[in-house]
Every structure is written in C-alpha cells, then in structure tokens.
Design a protein around this motif. Structure first.
Motif, PDB file in Angstrom:
ATOM      1  N   SER A 329       0.827  -1.204   0.000  1.00  0.00           N
ATOM      2  CA  SER A 329       0.000   0.000   0.000  1.00  0.00           C
ATOM      3  C   SER A 329       0.865   1.260   0.000  1.00  0.00           C
ATOM      4  O   SER A 329       0.579   2.229  -0.716  1.00  0.00           O
ATOM      5  N   LYS A 330       1.929   1.259   0.790  1.00  0.00           N
ATOM      6  CA  LYS A 330       2.836   2.413   0.838  1.00  0.00           C
ATOM      7  C   LYS A 330       3.512   2.634  -0.512  1.00  0.00           C
ATOM      8  O   LYS A 330       3.649   3.766  -0.974  1.00  0.00           O
ATOM      9  N   ARG A 580      -6.918  -0.801  -5.182  1.00  0.00           N
ATOM     10  CA  ARG A 580      -8.253  -1.326  -4.900  1.00  0.00           C
ATOM     11  C   ARG A 580      -8.173  -2.764  -4.382  1.00  0.00           C
ATOM     12  O   ARG A 580      -8.861  -3.137  -3.439  1.00  0.00           O
ATOM     13  N   GLN A 581      -7.325  -3.585  -5.015  1.00  0.00           N
ATOM     14  CA  GLN A 581      -7.184  -4.974  -4.577  1.00  0.00           C
ATOM     15  C   GLN A 581      -6.567  -5.061  -3.179  1.00  0.00           C
ATOM     16  O   GLN A 581      -6.922  -5.936  -2.386  1.00  0.00           O
ATOM     17  N   ILE A 582      -5.656  -4.164  -2.885  1.00  0.00           N
ATOM     18  CA  ILE A 582      -5.085  -4.103  -1.532  1.00  0.00           C
ATOM     19  C   ILE A 582      -6.174  -3.768  -0.525  1.00  0.00           C
ATOM     20  O   ILE A 582      -6.275  -4.380   0.545  1.00  0.00           O
ATOM     21  N   TYR A 584      -9.438  -4.297  -0.801  1.00  0.00           N
ATOM     22  CA  TYR A 584     -10.313  -5.459  -0.628  1.00  0.00           C
ATOM     23  C   TYR A 584      -9.674  -6.492   0.310  1.00  0.00           C
ATOM     24  O   TYR A 584     -10.343  -7.079   1.165  1.00  0.00           O
ATOM     25  N   SER A 585      -8.384  -6.716   0.131  1.00  0.00           N
ATOM     26  CA  SER A 585      -7.676  -7.702   0.946  1.00  0.00           C
ATOM     27  C   SER A 585      -7.616  -7.276   2.406  1.00  0.00           C
ATOM     28  O   SER A 585      -7.752  -8.107   3.317  1.00  0.00           O
ATOM     29  N   LEU A 586      -7.430  -5.991   2.627  1.00  0.00           N
ATOM     30  CA  LEU A 586      -7.385  -5.481   4.000  1.00  0.00           C
ATOM     31  C   LEU A 586      -8.740  -5.624   4.683  1.00  0.00           C
ATOM     32  O   LEU A 586      -8.818  -5.955   5.874  1.00  0.00           O
ATOM     33  N   ILE A 587      -9.823  -5.366   3.940  1.00  0.00           N
ATOM     34  CA  ILE A 587     -11.165  -5.567   4.497  1.00  0.00           C
ATOM     35  C   ILE A 587     -11.318  -7.002   4.977  1.00  0.00           C
ATOM     36  O   ILE A 587     -11.746  -7.268   6.112  1.00  0.00           O
ATOM     37  N   ASP A 588     -10.972  -7.938   4.117  1.00  0.00           N
ATOM     38  CA  ASP A 588     -11.119  -9.362   4.413  1.00  0.00           C
ATOM     39  C   ASP A 588     -10.305  -9.760   5.650  1.00  0.00           C
ATOM     40  O   ASP A 588     -10.794 -10.489   6.521  1.00  0.00           O
ATOM     41  N   LEU A 589      -9.072  -9.270   5.722  1.00  0.00           N
ATOM     42  CA  LEU A 589      -8.221  -9.614   6.870  1.00  0.00           C
ATOM     43  C   LEU A 589      -8.730  -8.998   8.166  1.00  0.00           C
ATOM     44  O   LEU A 589      -8.767  -9.660   9.211  1.00  0.00           O
ATOM     45  N   ARG A 590      -9.122  -7.730   8.109  1.00  0.00           N
ATOM     46  CA  ARG A 590      -9.547  -7.041   9.326  1.00  0.00           C
ATOM     47  C   ARG A 590     -10.876  -7.571   9.848  1.00  0.00           C
ATOM     48  O   ARG A 590     -11.060  -7.725  11.061  1.00  0.00           O
ATOM     49  N   ILE A 591     -11.805  -7.842   8.953  1.00  0.00           N
ATOM     50  CA  ILE A 591     -13.119  -8.317   9.387  1.00  0.00           C
ATOM     51  C   ILE A 591     -13.016  -9.637  10.133  1.00  0.00           C
ATOM     52  O   ILE A 591     -13.726  -9.865  11.117  1.00  0.00           O
ATOM     53  N   PHE A 592     -12.121 -10.506   9.686  1.00  0.00           N
ATOM     54  CA  PHE A 592     -11.990 -11.810  10.340  1.00  0.00           C
ATOM     55  C   PHE A 592     -10.749 -11.898  11.224  1.00  0.00           C
ATOM     56  O   PHE A 592     -10.309 -12.977  11.586  1.00  0.00           O
ATOM     57  N   GLY A 593     -10.213 -10.709  11.583  1.00  0.00           N
ATOM     58  CA  GLY A 593      -9.079 -10.664  12.499  1.00  0.00           C
ATOM     59  C   GLY A 593      -9.530 -10.745  13.944  1.00  0.00           C
ATOM     60  O   GLY A 593     -10.662 -11.129  14.247  1.00  0.00           O
ATOM     61  N   TYR A 634     -13.462 -16.683   0.362  1.00  0.00           N
ATOM     62  CA  TYR A 634     -12.069 -16.676   0.800  1.00  0.00           C
ATOM     63  C   TYR A 634     -11.947 -16.705   2.324  1.00  0.00           C
ATOM     64  O   TYR A 634     -11.157 -17.456   2.867  1.00  0.00           O
ATOM     65  N   GLY A 635     -12.685 -15.842   3.028  1.00  0.00           N
ATOM     66  CA  GLY A 635     -12.617 -15.814   4.485  1.00  0.00           C
ATOM     67  C   GLY A 635     -11.201 -15.621   4.999  1.00  0.00           C
ATOM     68  O   GLY A 635     -10.569 -16.562   5.461  1.00  0.00           O
ATOM     69  N   ALA A 636     -10.680 -14.411   4.913  1.00  0.00           N
ATOM     70  CA  ALA A 636      -9.328 -14.036   5.336  1.00  0.00           C
ATOM     71  C   ALA A 636      -8.254 -14.501   4.354  1.00  0.00           C
ATOM     72  O   ALA A 636      -7.069 -14.414   4.651  1.00  0.00           O
ATOM     73  N   GLY A 637      -8.655 -14.946   3.172  1.00  0.00           N
ATOM     74  CA  GLY A 637      -7.673 -15.422   2.199  1.00  0.00           C
ATOM     75  C   GLY A 637      -7.592 -14.612   0.927  1.00  0.00           C
ATOM     76  O   GLY A 637      -6.847 -14.971   0.009  1.00  0.00           O
ATOM     77  N   TYR A 638      -8.325 -13.496   0.852  1.00  0.00           N
ATOM     78  CA  TYR A 638      -8.327 -12.738  -0.399  1.00  0.00           C
ATOM     79  C   TYR A 638      -6.953 -12.148  -0.721  1.00  0.00           C
ATOM     80  O   TYR A 638      -6.625 -11.925  -1.882  1.00  0.00           O
ATOM     81  N   TYR A 639      -6.132 -11.917   0.299  1.00  0.00           N
ATOM     82  CA  TYR A 639      -4.771 -11.408   0.088  1.00  0.00           C
ATOM     83  C   TYR A 639      -3.979 -12.307  -0.856  1.00  0.00           C
ATOM     84  O   TYR A 639      -3.023 -11.861  -1.517  1.00  0.00           O
ATOM     85  N   SER A 640      -4.360 -13.591  -0.918  1.00  0.00           N
ATOM     86  CA  SER A 640      -3.591 -14.570  -1.700  1.00  0.00           C
ATOM     87  C   SER A 640      -3.574 -14.226  -3.187  1.00  0.00           C
ATOM     88  O   SER A 640      -2.647 -14.614  -3.907  1.00  0.00           O
TER      89      SER A 640
END
Length: 714
Positions: A329-330, A580-582, A584-593, A634-640
């Motif tokens: 992201s940076k 945008r893909q980053i 989406y991936s952050l949403i997935d990780l944070r929601i199921f963190g 995906y459930g916390a796997g969209y980062y893949s």
C-alpha cells in the motif's frame, strides 16, 4: 481430512463433450484411437452410473460403500505407505461425486439432473462429516506420520496434510467441543448461502426520468417504465400523456455499465448510492458470520478466524499477510494519487470548473474518457481480431510451443455429454502419450453458470507403477454465440479471462502427483492463482497474439501498434487498480481478524480502510462490502490473489519474458512447477523455481513484489 477438494472457482475440472467436430469454428485433430468407442453407451462425464439423473443416488451409495470398505481396511493396517494410498482412494472416491455434482449443478440444462446433483452434493457432504470425525482414520494417520514408514516426500507431506485437516475439524478435542464445532460449521454454511442469496435477490433499483438520461447503448439493461405527467404542475390534475423512464436494477454488472457510460452525474450518483448500500440485510448476516467464525477459531485455540485460516498457508499468520499488504500500500500510494489527480483534472476540464471535486461515482466514467482521449481504442475493432475460434487456436498453439503436446478432439460416447455445444479434447504428448482430458463448454445459455470457471472432474493419481489416473477437467465460459457462429468474438477482457482459466486447466492437466489430494490446483491458497495469472501475460504479449489474432474478414494479423496501445491503456491506471485490490484484501483480513469486547462495526471499519489506503473518499450511507461475496469464499484469504500476482510477475520476467513460446521455457514451467501440484511444500517449490522471489517474514513467507511494481513504474 477429507475436505471437499472440490472445484475452486476459476480452477480446472473434468468433463466430456459432444461429437461435434468444431467449437466456434475451430477444428482440432481427431484422435482415431478413440473413435472405436463412439458406439458404446455411457453416462454423464463417461461415468456409467450417471446414465440417468437418478444415477446420482447410486453414485453416492457406491461412494459411501467403497469408502466404508476402505475405512475398515485402513483400521487393520500397520503404519505404512498403504495407509496413505488407501486414504487417498477414499478422497478420490468422495471427490468424484462432489466434483461431478458441482459441474452438473452449474451447467446441465435438465432440471432433473440439477436437482439430483444438488441432493447428491448434500448427501456426500454429510458423509464427509462422518469421515472427518472418524477416530480410527485419525489414529491411523497420526501413527503413520510419526512411524518412519513413509519413503517419499510426497507421502510424508500427505500424512501431515491429512492429520492437520482432521485436527482443523476438531477431532482431537472433547466431544462437547466437537459437537459445538459441527453446529458452528452448519451455521457458517447457512450464513454464507444467505449472504450470497441476498446479493441476488435484493440488488436494489433506481427510477430515472426522462428516458433520455440513459444512453442508447445500455438501455437494454434497464426496464422501461412510465409515469403520468401533470397538466399544470399540480399533483391533482392529470392528462393522458405519460413520460417514459427507466428502472435500473443496481446489481454489480448493471451498475458497472451505468457508472462507465452514463454522462449524467446525478444518475451515476443515485445508482452508486443504491447499488453500494444493498443488500442491507447482509450487515446483520455478516455480523453473525464474523461471530460464528470467531467462536470456531476460539474453540480451536486460535486468536482469530484469520489466524485459523491462514496458518496452513505460506503467509503463516495474519500479521505476515497484513505486513505484506501495508508495505504494498505504501509503495503504490504516490502513483495512485497521481492517477487520481489525472482523473480529477479531466473532470474539471470537462465541466470547466476549476474546483470540482472527484466523487467515487465519477471514476469509471472519467477513466474511460481519459483512455478514450489518449488511446483512441475501439473495442469492436479489437474484438474483430479475436474470434473465439482464433482464440482456441491460440491456446492450442501455446501448448504445442511450450510443452510439445497437442489437443485433439475426441468423440464422445452416447450419454457422456450434457449439451450439444460441448466438445471433448484429449491432451497428447508424442513421447508420453495421453496427459488428460478437457471438456469445453464455452457458450452462454439460460440456467448455466454465468461466468468463466475451471471445474475439476477427476484428479490425477498414481494407481500402480504402470498405471496413472489421468486428470479430467472442464473449462466453462459464458461467451455469446454458438459453435460455428460468425458473431462469436471476444472483447480483450474475455480473451484474458479465457487464458486465465486455461492456466488453471493446464495446472490440473500437467501435474503428475502420486496422490489426487495434491493434484493440479489442489494447492495452498497462496499459490493457487499463479498459473492462471501467469497465462494472462500471454494474452497481452504481441509475440503470442500475432500467432493467432487475425481480422475476422481480411485475415490481417493484429497490428503491433494496436497491441502496444492496448498495453499502454491497460497500464494507465494500474496503480489505482492495485490499490483497490489491496483495499479489498485489507477488508477481508480485518473483518476476520482479532475481535475485541465491543461488536465490530464493519461499516466504519471499511470507511476507515478506504480513507487510509485508497485515494478515494467513503460515501456516507454506503456499505459496499455487503455484496463482496469473496468474504464468504475466501474468508481471510483474499490477500492470496496479490501473493499470486507478485509471484506470477516474477516468473514472467525471470523465466518467460525473453522466450515466451520456447520449449525450454515450457520445460521449466512444467518440470519445476506445474507437475508438482500441491505435492511439494510451496516455499521449497518456489525457491527451487524462482530462487530469490520469496522472502521470510516473522515465521511466514511473502513474495518479492519488485517485478510487479516495476510493471507499474514504481
């Protein structure tokens, strides 16, 4: 252990097709060796048991019976290689039902077959619960994993994977905890189904008057409506004249077209607001899903569901995946902000307003305007070089050039095919013989899966020293047209998608694993998309395109200048798309963190992430994530997906770019990567394949993103 090793969307599958000699005009060589079987009668996909729809019932019965025999057999075996072989046969037996039912449910035109496939899927998944909680199987695999009787790396890896799968089902826990886990899994499955159904059933809509506010090229997407017009402006005095308007259903696909093509900013705003705040019911469904998944992880003694889901993957932990995403992201933020400013300047010039602000509903419209102005690309001109028949010839050429193998059309036996448009191909190598089979079901029709995907029908596995079970897959698309139709041409996005799914299919067809548990795409999530994304590069490379992309009437090879312009346009706002893909991936990780004492407010969380990690502002009242179905899949796997993009970029630039069509390149791809499927530890696999393309990070592994970032000019 016996997780449903079923089709992952956009992953290959097996199927057999009709006796047609062409698909969309393409003529594959016909294998005479298979012609002798054409008169014999069989069932769906070449399975005798599926001669009728009700055959699915016997299919399940026989799978349960055979698996029961194998369970009894395994319970009497000493720790040995035979334990792994027999367990893999159980998995192969059960997956045969699951995969066949999955393909049938999504493609068969006969409702009876679809309904019976649905019932079969439910029954066999119930039986999976018995297998996954069978203590004699678990005991056998624990003993064999630590008994020193496994003589190959793949067998050792299989034993470890099976034991971990058992324990992820809670078999090692108390009866009380196991009962709770089973209830939670049922609840999670129901919530996921409800989430996806709500997206379909409640897409939202807006009414637009007058009709002239909607451009003609997308009016077919809208429903015509009328309203009476007052004669004097009064709501009480009416005349017979009615004003024509349109009702826009704001499902994702229609909304995308509205935002791209409608010049009226108010129409775009109304559509955006409605489409991104539906379905409202999914806010509650998602909260329940978060709680159920978190409780499941807690019982399994994990800090969060993300920790539970990611532990088996390359990343190893949510912290590693999060570190990767934040670093990416940076790197991309500055370039994405530059692209944002270009779009904003375009809007200001268009409106002749120096201080006009850029809204989220402006993005697609003004991105299209910038690209149109800079590149003068005509989608219909591009499509004229990509008839479906030419594209299939391109895939055939690709396989011959890279792997020295040939796709031959083979006739199907009566009963094998589910629709007249389906074609069956055999992949053949001159030295090795048959490598596998692929069904092509490429054309859109009512009731069929509305997308492109690779379905696995049968995984490859070693049956004996001299016999190998060949993989069978199905490539399913929803292209407009029919076999031989002159209108069957693809836009370039569809070409890219076809190559993507073909990458999955090759992964399945070219893997040569001892166990079907690891066949082809049955790999850890972090690397599942590497072959498919890698083959997207082939769809953009002029050296590849010039071998098959020819004008539909003149036969002219696609101009190199046109392909260069297409690539320039693709890269024009690539940083913002990566951003945008980053996001989406952050949403997935944070929601199921990790969850804290107070209930999670997903709307505020998503709003904060959008502000922090994109160039765009959040629009109050919207909750786009309630139609983000990947939260379920995906459930916390969209980062893949981003992991795979980085790895694919490295592979392309280090291995394929110099000679993308050479046998040497194909040999490296096949011998160092594709043939292993999931049989080799992914870190070892990628280290041996690309060397320095992987980095260690806090007990996990992350990809080197430098090749991907260089593509974006970063």
């Amino acid at each position: 252990m016996f997780r449903a090793l079923t089709t992952r969307r956009r992953v290959a599958t097996r199927l057999f097709s009709s006796s047609r000699t062409s698909s969309g005009g393409i003529c594959f060589a016909t294998s005479s060796a298979d012609a002798v079987v054409v008169a014999a009668e069989t069932g769906l996909y070449g399975l005798d048991v599926l001669k009728t729809a009700k055959g699915f019932r016997r299919f399940v019965d026989e799978a349960i019976s055979r698996s029961g025999e194998l369970v009894s057999y395994i319970s009497q075996l000493p720790p040995s290689m035979e334990v792994i072989r027999a367990m893999d046969e159980i998995s192969d037996t059960v997956c045969s039902v699951i995969d066949s039912a999955e393909l049938c449910r999504n493609t068969h035109p006969d409702r009876e077959y679809v309904e019976e496939a649905n019932k079969a899927s439910m029954r066999i998944n119930e039986y999976l619960h018995f297998l996954n909680t069978n203590n004699s199987l678990y005991t056998a695999i624990v003993k064999v994993e630590h008994g020193g009787a496994l003589h190959t790396e793949e067998a050792q890896r299989a034993a470890h994977a099976l034991r971990v799968d058992f324990e992820n089902g809670g078999i090692h826990l108390s009866d009380e905890k196991l009962r709770r886990i089973n209830k939670l899994k049922i609840e999670i499955a129901k919530l996921g189904k409800e989430f996806n159904e709500n997206i379909i059933l409640d897409p939202g809509s807006v009414d637009i008057f007058p009709a002239s506010r909607i451009p003609k090229n997308i009016q077919h997407l809208c429903r015509t409506i009328y309203r009476p017009v007052p004669s004097d402006g009064s709501s009480k005095s009416w005349i017979t004249r009615k004003e024509k308007g349109y009702r826009i259903t704001t499902d994702s696909s229609t909304l995308s077209s509205i935002l791209k093509w409608v010049s009226d900013a108010e129409v775009r705003k109304q559509s955006y607001m409605k489409g991104n705040s539906m379905p409202h019911a999914n806010l509650d469904v998602l909260n329940k899903l978060i709680n159920a998944r978190h409780e499941l992880a807690q019982i399994m003694e994990y800090k969060s569901y993300a920790d539970f889901a990611i532990r088996p993957n390359m990343a190893g932990s949510p912290d590693v995946a999060m570190s990767f995403l934040l670093d990416l992201s940076k790197h991309v933020r500055c370039k994405a902000d530059e692209e944002f400013n270009v779009i904003r300047e375009c809007k200001r010039q268009y409106l002749n307003e120096r201080n006009a602000d850029l809204e989220p509903w402006d993005e697609a419209y003004f991105v299209g305007m910038v690209k149109s102005s800079a590149y003068s690309l005509d989608s219909s001109v591009i499509a004229s070089y990509f008839s479906l028949s030419r594209c299939l010839e391109g895939l055939k050429m690709l396989v011959e050039s890279l792997f020295g193998a040939t796709f031959c059309q083979v006739p199907m036996m009566p009963g094998e095919c589910w629709h007249p448009d389906v074609v069956k191909l055999s992949l053949h190598h001159p030295q090795e013989g048959g490598l596998g089979f692929m069904y092509l079901d490429l054309y859109s029709r009512k009731g069929k899966y509305s997308g492109c995907a690779h379905f696995a029908i049968r995984g490859g596995r070693l049956i004996s020293k001299s016999e190998y079970q060949l993989p069978v897959v199905a490539l399913v698309c929803d292209f407009i047209g029919s076999p031989g139709s002159l209108t069957s041409r693809l836009n370039h996005y569809e070409v890219e998608t076809l190559f993507h799914e073909f990458g999955h299919a090759l992964h399945s067809l070219l893997s040569r694993t001892d166990y079907q548990h690891f066949s082809g795409t049955r790999v850890v999530l972090d690397i599942a998309e590497i072959p498919s994304i890698l083959f997207e590069y082939y769809a953009w490379d002029y050296r590849v395109l010039r071998t098959f992309a020819r004008h539909e009437t003149t036969g002219e090879v696609i101009p190199e200048k046109l392909v260069k312009t297409m690539n320039d346009a693709r890269r024009r706002f690539a940083a913002m798309e990566l951003q945008r893909q980053i996001f989406y991936s952050l949403i997935d990780l944070r929601i199921f963190g990790e969850q804290h004492n107070t209930p999670i407010d997903t709307v505020s969380m998503v709003a904060d992430l959008k502000t922090q990690h994109t160039s765009w502002k959040h629009v109050k009242g919207t909750h786009w994530h309630t139609r983000f179905s990947h939260l379920i899949n995906y459930g916390a796997g969209y980062y893949s997906y981003l992991y795979a993009r980085c790895f694919a970029a490295t592979i392309w630039h280090n291995i394929c770019h110099e000679e993308p069509l050479s046998l040497d390149t194909g040999s490296i791809l096949r011998e160092r990567f594709l043939k292993y499927g999931g049989a080799k530890h992914p870190v070892n696999l990628l280290n041996d394949f690309i060397g320095n393309g992987i980095q260690s990070c806090n007990g996990g592994s992350i990809p080197d993103a430098s090749s991907l970032l260089r593509e974006l000019g970063l």
